[in-house]
Motif scaffolding. Structure first.
Motif, PDB file in Angstrom:
ATOM      1  N   GLY A 191      25.347  52.397  28.650  1.00 61.02           N
ATOM      2  CA  GLY A 191      24.787  51.072  28.892  1.00 61.02           C
ATOM      3  C   GLY A 191      24.257  50.887  30.292  1.00 61.02           C
ATOM      4  N   PRO A 192      23.644  49.985  30.565  1.00 57.95           N
ATOM      5  CA  PRO A 192      23.102  49.476  31.930  1.00 57.95           C
ATOM      6  C   PRO A 192      24.086  49.498  33.118  1.00 57.95           C
ATOM      7  N   TRP A 193      23.546  50.449  34.131  1.00 59.86           N
ATOM      8  CA  TRP A 193      24.227  50.698  35.204  1.00 59.86           C
ATOM      9  C   TRP A 193      23.399  50.160  36.380  1.00 59.86           C
ATOM     10  N   GLU A 194      23.914  49.370  37.567  1.00 63.44           N
ATOM     11  CA  GLU A 194      23.282  49.024  38.598  1.00 63.44           C
ATOM     12  C   GLU A 194      24.005  49.692  39.800  1.00 63.44           C
ATOM     13  N   THR A 195      23.331  50.096  40.739  1.00 63.09           N
ATOM     14  CA  THR A 195      24.213  50.597  41.977  1.00 63.09           C
ATOM     15  C   THR A 195      23.850  49.735  43.419  1.00 63.09           C
ATOM     16  N   ILE A 196      24.995  49.537  43.973  1.00 60.58           N
ATOM     17  CA  ILE A 196      24.921  48.737  45.010  1.00 60.58           C
ATOM     18  C   ILE A 196      25.529  49.596  46.303  1.00 60.58           C
ATOM     19  N   ALA A 197      24.776  49.604  47.217  1.00 69.73           N
ATOM     20  CA  ALA A 197      24.833  50.481  48.692  1.00 69.73           C
ATOM     21  C   ALA A 197      25.931  49.806  49.188  1.00 69.73           C
ATOM     22  N   CYS A 198      27.146  50.246  49.622  1.00 70.12           N
ATOM     23  CA  CYS A 198      27.959  49.644  50.364  1.00 70.12           C
ATOM     24  C   CYS A 198      28.161  49.925  51.947  1.00 70.12           C
ATOM     25  N   ALA A 199      27.159  50.798  52.372  1.00 70.48           N
ATOM     26  CA  ALA A 199      26.843  51.093  53.630  1.00 70.48           C
ATOM     27  C   ALA A 199      25.415  51.329  53.770  1.00 70.48           C
ATOM     28  N   ASP A 200      24.974  51.091  55.061  1.00 72.52           N
ATOM     29  CA  ASP A 200      23.701  51.243  55.369  1.00 72.52           C
ATOM     30  C   ASP A 200      23.143  52.733  55.784  1.00 72.52           C
ATOM     31  N   ARG A 206      28.552  47.656  55.039  1.00 73.87           N
ATOM     32  CA  ARG A 206      28.056  46.286  54.867  1.00 73.87           C
ATOM     33  C   ARG A 206      28.989  45.227  54.544  1.00 73.87           C
ATOM     34  N   PRO A 207      28.916  44.103  55.147  1.00 76.02           N
ATOM     35  CA  PRO A 207      29.858  42.825  54.768  1.00 76.02           C
ATOM     36  C   PRO A 207      30.208  42.917  53.548  1.00 76.02           C
ATOM     37  N   PRO A 208      31.545  42.527  53.264  1.00 66.86           N
ATOM     38  CA  PRO A 208      31.769  42.388  51.619  1.00 66.86           C
ATOM     39  C   PRO A 208      30.867  41.022  51.100  1.00 66.86           C
ATOM     40  N   ALA A 209      30.839  40.109  52.122  1.00 70.69           N
ATOM     41  CA  ALA A 209      30.186  38.896  51.284  1.00 70.69           C
ATOM     42  C   ALA A 209      28.426  39.233  50.791  1.00 70.69           C
ATOM     43  N   GLU A 210      28.149  40.150  51.845  1.00 68.13           N
ATOM     44  CA  GLU A 210      26.654  40.519  51.411  1.00 68.13           C
ATOM     45  C   GLU A 210      26.565  41.129  50.284  1.00 68.13           C
ATOM     46  N   ILE A 211      27.323  42.126  49.910  1.00 70.45           N
ATOM     47  CA  ILE A 211      27.479  42.722  48.691  1.00 70.45           C
ATOM     48  C   ILE A 211      27.862  42.043  47.557  1.00 70.45           C
ATOM     49  N   ALA A 213      27.106  38.964  47.239  1.00 71.53           N
ATOM     50  CA  ALA A 213      26.028  38.013  46.966  1.00 71.53           C
ATOM     51  C   ALA A 213      24.878  39.016  46.233  1.00 71.53           C
ATOM     52  N   GLN A 214      24.870  40.120  46.728  1.00 75.72           N
ATOM     53  CA  GLN A 214      23.862  40.956  45.754  1.00 75.72           C
ATOM     54  C   GLN A 214      24.420  41.166  44.331  1.00 75.72           C
ATOM     55  N   ILE A 215      25.699  41.459  43.971  1.00 77.65           N
ATOM     56  CA  ILE A 215      26.307  41.590  42.941  1.00 77.65           C
ATOM     57  C   ILE A 215      26.091  40.161  42.163  1.00 77.65           C
ATOM     58  N   TRP A 216      26.016  39.056  42.346  1.00 81.49           N
ATOM     59  CA  TRP A 216      25.990  37.770  41.868  1.00 81.49           C
ATOM     60  C   TRP A 216      24.572  37.823  41.321  1.00 81.49           C
ATOM     61  N   SER A 217      23.582  38.138  42.255  1.00 85.08           N
ATOM     62  CA  SER A 217      22.127  38.015  41.757  1.00 85.08           C
ATOM     63  C   SER A 217      21.982  38.883  40.565  1.00 85.08           C
ATOM     64  N   LEU A 218      22.523  40.306  40.514  1.00 82.52           N
ATOM     65  CA  LEU A 218      22.414  41.104  39.570  1.00 82.52           C
ATOM     66  C   LEU A 218      22.921  40.432  38.235  1.00 82.52           C
ATOM     67  N   LEU A 219      24.130  39.720  38.279  1.00 77.83           N
ATOM     68  CA  LEU A 219      24.871  39.063  37.166  1.00 77.83           C
ATOM     69  C   LEU A 219      23.943  37.833  36.489  1.00 77.83           C
ATOM     70  N   GLU A 220      23.194  37.553  37.436  1.00 73.41           N
ATOM     71  CA  GLU A 220      22.217  36.234  37.174  1.00 73.41           C
ATOM     72  C   GLU A 220      21.044  36.961  36.367  1.00 73.41           C
ATOM     73  N   ARG A 221      20.552  37.867  36.723  1.00 74.73           N
ATOM     74  CA  ARG A 221      19.354  38.745  36.101  1.00 74.73           C
ATOM     75  C   ARG A 221      19.964  39.255  34.833  1.00 74.73           C
ATOM     76  N   TYR A 222      21.175  39.760  34.658  1.00 72.97           N
ATOM     77  CA  TYR A 222      21.500  40.210  33.367  1.00 72.97           C
ATOM     78  C   TYR A 222      22.115  38.985  32.396  1.00 72.97           C
ATOM     79  N   GLY A 223      21.949  37.791  32.835  1.00 75.03           N
ATOM     80  CA  GLY A 223      22.429  36.621  32.167  1.00 75.03           C
ATOM     81  C   GLY A 223      23.929  36.429  32.068  1.00 75.03           C
TER      82      GLY A 223
END
Length: 225
Positions: A191-200, A206-211, A213-223
């Protein structure tokens, strides 16, 4: 929607699950979560705990298929609960799922043997045992060098030097796990996979809150939300 959080040890899966769960609840969603292995809740989960303590011998002495069956059995025992939570919830979050078993045990094999193993284990868990496939898998990518430092620091802070489980204590093994995760993320076989970088690029976390927020945006995109 069933969302699995995956990544090598130290990637922050539990932290991100907690942040995601809290935000989803604030939005009024019915949300539930499970963490695998379920070390104390299932017979197989207790066997997994013993395996990770080294009770069955060092990592090199436990065949990958034998170890994989313990983790898979833990999910099979949890299938009724998993199905009920999926039915009752708008969003079911999983801290490790089938891909974790594929990565951690597949890491001990190479080439054609690894490919055959991955095919066998995915068939066992999804088709034979009937586990639901994730709607989305979130792969938290963390450089192995960073993960190794984090795990060592965590052990020291918890006054547990030398007590890391047999999966965490071997940096070469962690690197091979990351290799399999990258393969799974690129092939997207379950099934669908999305990769989130946890370090620069400088391997700074990366700050946990920043990560989050990215995850939340991905869930919005996937409905999902």
């Amino acid at each position: 929607m069933l969302v699995a959080l995956e990544g090598i040890d130290g990637a922050g899966k539990t932290t991100q699950l907690r942040l995601l769960e809290e935000r989803a609840r604030r939005q009024g969603l019915r949300v539930a979560s499970l963490s695998f292995p379920r070390y104390t809740e299932t017979v197989f989960g207790r066997c997994v705990a013993a395996y990770l303590r080294g009770d069955f011998g060092p990592l090199t002495e436990v065949p990958p298929r034998s170890a994989a069956l313990l983790f898979a059995g833990d999910r099979l025992e949890s299938l009724e609960l998993l199905s009920r939570l999926a039915t009752e919830s708008d969003l079911l979050l999983l801290d490790r799922y089938v891909a974790s078993n594929l990565a951690h045990q597949g890491a001990r094999l190479t080439g054609a043997e690894r490919e055959a193993f991955l095919t066998w284990l995915a068939h066992l868990e999804y088709d034979v045992f009937g586990l639901p496939r994730p709607t989305l898998t979130l792969y938290l990518r963390l450089p192995v060098a960073v993960a190794t430092r984090l795990l060592a620091t965590r052990a020291q802070q918890q006054n547990q030097r030398g007590t890391r489980d047999i999966h965490e204590e071997d940096a070469v093994y962690l690197a091979r796990c990351a290799e399999v995760y990258e393969q799974l993320a690129s092939t997207r076989a379950d099934g669908p996979w999305e990769t989130i970088a946890c370090a620069d690029e400088q391997e700074r976390l990366r700050p946990p809150a920043e990560i989050a927020a990215q995850i939340w945006s991905l869930l919005e995109r996937y409905g999902a939300i």
